[in-house]
Design a protein around this motif. Structure first.
Motif, short mmCIF file in Angstrom:
data_model
loop_
_atom_site.label_atom_id
_atom_site.label_comp_id
_atom_site.label_asym_id
_atom_site.label_seq_id
_atom_site.Cartn_x
_atom_site.Cartn_y
_atom_site.Cartn_z
N SER A 52 -7.61 -4.87 2.24
CA SER A 52 -9.01 -4.56 2.54
C SER A 52 -9.69 -4.03 1.29
CB SER A 52 -9.12 -3.54 3.67
OG SER A 52 -10.47 -3.11 3.84
N ALA A 53 -10.51 -4.86 0.67
CA ALA A 53 -11.25 -4.41 -0.51
C ALA A 53 -12.18 -3.26 -0.14
CB ALA A 53 -12.06 -5.57 -1.09
N THR A 54 -12.73 -3.32 1.06
CA THR A 54 -13.64 -2.26 1.52
C THR A 54 -12.94 -0.91 1.54
OG1 THR A 54 -14.83 -3.86 2.89
CG2 THR A 54 -15.12 -1.53 3.41
N LYS A 55 -11.78 -0.86 2.18
CA LYS A 55 -11.05 0.41 2.28
C LYS A 55 -10.53 0.86 0.92
CE LYS A 55 -11.43 1.11 6.72
NZ LYS A 55 -12.23 2.26 7.25
N VAL A 100 6.18 -0.08 8.05
CA VAL A 100 6.50 -1.00 9.13
C VAL A 100 5.52 -2.17 9.17
CG1 VAL A 100 6.56 -1.22 11.66
CG2 VAL A 100 7.65 0.74 10.55
N ASP A 101 4.24 -1.87 8.93
CA ASP A 101 3.22 -2.91 8.92
C ASP A 101 2.28 -2.65 7.75
OD1 ASP A 101 1.28 -4.80 9.31
OD2 ASP A 101 0.66 -4.14 11.31
N ALA A 102 2.52 -3.36 6.66
CA ALA A 102 1.75 -3.14 5.43
C ALA A 102 0.30 -3.57 5.56
CB ALA A 102 2.40 -3.89 4.27
N LYS A 103 -0.06 -4.23 6.67
CA LYS A 103 -1.44 -4.69 6.87
C LYS A 103 -2.21 -3.83 7.87
CE LYS A 103 -0.45 -9.52 5.70
NZ LYS A 103 -0.52 -10.92 6.14
N ASN A 104 -1.63 -2.73 8.27
CA ASN A 104 -2.32 -1.81 9.18
C ASN A 104 -3.35 -1.03 8.38
OD1 ASN A 104 -3.20 0.22 10.91
ND2 ASN A 104 -1.19 0.48 11.86
N VAL A 105 -4.57 -1.54 8.34
CA VAL A 105 -5.62 -0.97 7.50
C VAL A 105 -5.94 0.46 7.91
CG1 VAL A 105 -8.01 -1.21 6.75
CG2 VAL A 105 -6.58 -3.24 7.01
N ALA A 164 -20.76 5.37 -6.66
CA ALA A 164 -20.72 3.93 -6.91
C ALA A 164 -19.67 3.24 -6.05
CB ALA A 164 -20.44 3.67 -8.40
N GLU A 165 -18.51 3.88 -5.88
CA GLU A 165 -17.45 3.26 -5.08
C GLU A 165 -17.80 3.25 -3.60
OE1 GLU A 165 -14.95 1.52 -5.88
OE2 GLU A 165 -14.95 1.84 -8.04
N PHE A 166 -18.43 4.30 -3.10
CA PHE A 166 -18.87 4.28 -1.70
C PHE A 166 -19.88 3.13 -1.49
CE2 PHE A 166 -17.62 8.91 -1.10
CZ PHE A 166 -16.69 8.64 -0.11
N LYS A 167 -20.75 2.93 -2.47
CA LYS A 167 -21.74 1.84 -2.35
C LYS A 167 -21.06 0.47 -2.47
CE LYS A 167 -25.83 4.40 -3.79
NZ LYS A 167 -26.91 4.56 -4.78
N ARG A 168 -20.03 0.39 -3.30
CA ARG A 168 -19.29 -0.89 -3.39
C ARG A 168 -18.58 -1.20 -2.08
NH1 ARG A 168 -17.66 1.22 -8.81
NH2 ARG A 168 -19.00 0.15 -10.33
N ALA A 169 -18.07 -0.17 -1.42
CA ALA A 169 -17.44 -0.39 -0.11
C ALA A 169 -18.47 -0.94 0.88
CB ALA A 169 -16.86 0.93 0.43
N PHE A 170 -19.68 -0.41 0.82
CA PHE A 170 -20.74 -0.90 1.71
C PHE A 170 -21.12 -2.34 1.36
CE2 PHE A 170 -25.41 -1.38 2.44
CZ PHE A 170 -25.34 -1.48 3.82
N GLU A 171 -21.20 -2.65 0.08
CA GLU A 171 -21.55 -4.02 -0.32
C GLU A 171 -20.44 -5.00 0.08
OE1 GLU A 171 -24.37 -5.16 -1.38
OE2 GLU A 171 -25.22 -3.15 -1.31
#
Length: 324
Positions: free
Chosen positions: A172-175, A132-137, A195-202
């Motif tokens: 959302s690159a973070t998510k 319904v809403d593809a931007k609902n992060v 590494a991916e958890f740290k990339r999310a933080f960065e």
């Protein structure tokens, strides 16, 4: 002849009623965020008597019940919210997301046969929410967690999570990094996961993204790194929002720094940044449990009573109080 109000007066009355309803929603939202669940629920029930098909009111009451872990009542209100939503895709997506969460709460307490049936409703709600809403992060994130954690027989699967990453990246690159981290961890690829958890933080340097790093270390039994990350988070989180509640949970799971964990929970309970992301009643119980471990039974009792003063039907608080 019966007296008839002029049309303009009827319109004005309707407009004032809607303004009142909007003000009541704002007040109920504030009460719910501050943890005053009984107060919020009482006001929402009263408003629903006047506006029985108001989707926003039903969603708010669903969230109130959800915060008290009253799954069946939360489901009923969220189902009504979905049914009553008209011509508002963003609201419908939010209502479907909360419905999925309510189903998830019920599934977590059900027997295996019932949980199997309910789990299909969880994933169906999350999937429809993101359609319904593809931007609902938030809904995308919930769906990703479900895909990673649930077996394929109930609609989960890492293949689905992999495909969802591609949908998340433009939103959302973070998510997206967070979901990649969860997928890698599930596949026992801990180097990539870290590494991916740290990339999310960065990508988004917030306490909420840093707590995921701390949680990863805690699950890997790397408690020195987890505690160090929590201390960084505490310095960062000036608002004292729900991230410090999660930080306290990491410390407790590692059996480290109990006094700091208590201080974090106490800080949250006096912070204006409280929200239903970490319901105050639950935090009072969490704090009470830590105090009880220190041998202060009376202090623990006060925390359990404080929880029930806010949310009188919160069963974990009642159970903890009875055990004192």
């Amino acid at each position: 002849m019966a007296y008839r109000l002029p049309t303009i007066s009827l319109f004005a009355m309707f407009f004032l009623l809607r303004l009142t309803a909007v003000a009541d929603v704002v007040h109920a939202t504030t009460a719910l965020n501050q943890g005053r669940v009984d107060e919020a629920a009482l006001e929402l029930r009263s408003d629903l008597k006047m506006h029985p098909h108001d989707a926003v009111l039903h969603q708010m009451l669903c969230r109130a019940f959800y915060s008290e872990e009253l799954a069946d009542r939360a489901i009923g209100e969220c189902e009504a919210a979905v049914a009553d939503t008209r011509s508002d895709d963003a609201l419908l997506s939010e209502n479907l997301m909360w419905l999925g969460r309510a189903y998830g709460l019920k599934a977590s307490r059900a027997n295996p046969i019932s949980a199997f049936r309910i789990a299909k409703k969880v994933v169906a709600s999350f999937e429809r929410s993101t359609q319904v809403d593809a931007k609902n992060v938030s809904a995308l994130s919930d769906l990703g967690e479900y895909y990673v954690g649930a077996p394929s027989i109930v609609g989960g699967g890492l293949d689905k999570a992999d495909r969802l990453v591609l949908r998340m990246q433009p939103v959302s690159a973070t998510k997206a990094h967070r979901l990649l981290a969860m997928i890698a961890e599930k596949r026992d690829d801990y180097e990539t996961s870290e590494a991916e958890f740290k990339r999310a933080f960065e990508a988004q340097r917030t306490p909420q993204t840093l707590i995921d790093v701390a949680g990863f270390y805690q699950r890997r039994k790397q408690c020195d790194e987890a505690v160090s990350t929590v201390r960084t988070l505490v310095r960062m989180d000036r608002a004292k929002d729900s991230a410090i509640v999660d930080a306290a949970s990491v410390l407790t799971a590692c059996n480290r720094e109990p006094q700091l964990a208590r201080e974090l929970l106490s800080s949250y309970l006096t912070s204006p940044a409280r929200s239903d992301n970490a319901p105050a009643a639950r935090v009072h119980v969490q704090l009470g449990d830590l105090i009880a471990k220190s041998g202060d039974s009376e202090g623990a009792r006060r925390e359990y009573e404080a929880a029930l003063a806010l949310a009188s039907e919160y069963a974990p608080a009642r159970k903890a109080l009875q055990a004192r």
